[in-house]
Design a protein around this motif. Sequence first.
Motif, short mmCIF file in Angstrom:
data_model
loop_
_atom_site.label_atom_id
_atom_site.label_comp_id
_atom_site.label_asym_id
_atom_site.label_seq_id
_atom_site.Cartn_x
_atom_site.Cartn_y
_atom_site.Cartn_z
N SER A 70 -12.24 16.98 0.44
CA SER A 70 -12.60 16.09 1.62
C SER A 70 -13.82 15.99 1.78
O SER A 70 -14.30 14.72 2.06
CB SER A 70 -11.65 16.55 2.76
OG SER A 70 -10.37 16.24 2.76
N GLU A 112 -15.27 13.32 -0.51
CA GLU A 112 -15.14 11.80 -0.34
C GLU A 112 -16.12 11.28 0.82
O GLU A 112 -16.48 10.35 0.96
CB GLU A 112 -13.52 11.68 0.01
CG GLU A 112 -12.54 11.86 -0.97
CD GLU A 112 -12.56 10.66 -2.10
OE1 GLU A 112 -12.84 9.59 -1.58
OE2 GLU A 112 -12.12 10.81 -3.08
N VAL A 123 -6.93 14.47 -1.38
CA VAL A 123 -7.44 14.48 -0.25
C VAL A 123 -6.25 13.76 0.61
O VAL A 123 -5.62 12.88 0.34
CB VAL A 123 -8.77 13.55 -0.09
CG1 VAL A 123 -10.01 14.11 -0.88
CG2 VAL A 123 -8.46 12.04 -0.57
N ALA A 152 -4.74 11.64 4.00
CA ALA A 152 -5.01 10.16 4.33
C ALA A 152 -6.19 9.90 5.27
O ALA A 152 -7.03 9.12 5.59
CB ALA A 152 -3.79 9.64 4.98
N THR A 182 -8.98 11.60 5.31
CA THR A 182 -10.08 11.50 4.75
C THR A 182 -10.57 10.20 4.24
O THR A 182 -11.59 9.58 4.20
CB THR A 182 -10.21 12.54 3.51
OG1 THR A 182 -9.84 13.86 4.26
CG2 THR A 182 -11.47 12.69 2.86
N LYS A 183 -9.46 9.53 3.77
CA LYS A 183 -9.66 8.05 3.12
C LYS A 183 -10.22 7.36 4.41
O LYS A 183 -10.84 6.34 4.38
CB LYS A 183 -8.58 7.73 2.47
CG LYS A 183 -8.05 8.31 1.14
CD LYS A 183 -8.79 8.09 0.02
CE LYS A 183 -8.29 8.72 -1.02
NZ LYS A 183 -9.52 8.42 -2.32
N ILE A 184 -9.40 7.37 5.53
CA ILE A 184 -9.97 6.91 6.60
C ILE A 184 -11.16 6.84 7.26
O ILE A 184 -11.99 5.90 7.31
CB ILE A 184 -8.86 6.93 7.75
CG1 ILE A 184 -7.27 6.34 7.34
CG2 ILE A 184 -9.55 6.42 9.10
CD1 ILE A 184 -6.45 6.85 8.61
N TYR A 185 -11.73 8.31 7.25
CA TYR A 185 -13.10 8.54 7.44
C TYR A 185 -14.00 7.81 6.65
O TYR A 185 -14.91 7.26 6.81
CB TYR A 185 -13.28 9.96 7.38
CG TYR A 185 -14.40 10.58 8.10
CD1 TYR A 185 -15.52 9.51 8.49
CD2 TYR A 185 -14.67 11.87 8.02
CE1 TYR A 185 -16.52 10.33 9.07
CE2 TYR A 185 -15.87 12.54 8.69
CZ TYR A 185 -16.84 11.63 8.78
OH TYR A 185 -17.88 12.28 9.47
N ALA A 186 -13.63 7.90 5.13
CA ALA A 186 -14.60 7.39 4.13
C ALA A 186 -14.91 5.80 4.41
O ALA A 186 -16.02 5.37 4.13
CB ALA A 186 -14.45 7.92 2.81
N HIS A 187 -13.58 5.12 4.63
CA HIS A 187 -13.79 3.72 4.83
C HIS A 187 -14.52 3.38 5.96
O HIS A 187 -15.22 2.43 5.83
CB HIS A 187 -12.32 3.39 5.12
CG HIS A 187 -12.22 1.77 5.31
ND1 HIS A 187 -12.28 0.88 4.39
CD2 HIS A 187 -11.78 1.11 6.62
CE1 HIS A 187 -12.15 -0.30 5.10
NE2 HIS A 187 -12.02 -0.18 6.23
#
Length: 285
Positions: A46, A49, A100, A102, A104-109
């Motif tokens: 995480s 990312e 990773v 979901a 983590t993806k939201i944070y990176a976005h």
Amino acid sequence: MLHHSIMCCYQLLWVKVLCFVYNGSIETNPSLYPFLVSFPQLLLCSLYEIYQALEEALDNNSNHPSVAPIYFPLELARLESVERDLEHFYGQDWREKIVVPAATKIYAHRLRQIGKDNPEYLVAHAYTRYLGDLSGGQVLGRITQKSLGLKGGEGLSFFSFPGVSSPNLFKQLYRSRMNSIELEEEERKGMLEEAVRAFELNIQVFDDLQKMVSVTETESELMHTTTRNRCTRHSSTHSELAEGEKLTARSLQIQTSLVNASPLFRMVLGICVALATVGMGIYAF
């Protein structure tokens, strides 16, 4: 000053972290102890990312009047160190193996979004992550080294800041630079709201990682149950039974050592993991 305003956000969300640590967390759930060995690897996935998105946004906005004062790539950049640790744990093809949640993806976005639309908000995320990692990194690094049985500094690059000779002096410099940023009232309000969002995003990542560890725990229990059943069905074969006993012993080795640890050690472990993961930076003050 901006630093003191963001500190209010630290105090508010610190309550959330303590609730996590003491309510259904590592400290109060001994069944998770043997799976602590997988948590650092999952966390690193995480962090890769998150820091990839954060440092890309900081690099792209390094000349922005709000970002430039707190832009310290040589001293703070974490991406390369995370990559070295991932290669140590997963091998050269680690990019094909990492997983990773979901959150983590939201944070990176979110990091990429504000990098394009509101670069000044990156200050809140940089402060949250970098000073938290710098403050709690040494403590968590020692705990991770012990729990994983790591030799030397292999797998621990993330916790090392070779470009920072004095963490305390550097944190003073960082806070001074951050307080020098000139913001309009509306911009200041937006940055404080982003600081709260940064903490919430980090906590959501931590929650999702705990769920992943819980799934690992369930799968491992099923595997152990299957192994015991096989050993029972083939109890007439002493060699198979002995092998089953060895497997069970290995699976319980970490659990026994950590369960027998003092309550104080378990408390400190839970708090340090939470601190470093959400980047509280509480030791910076």
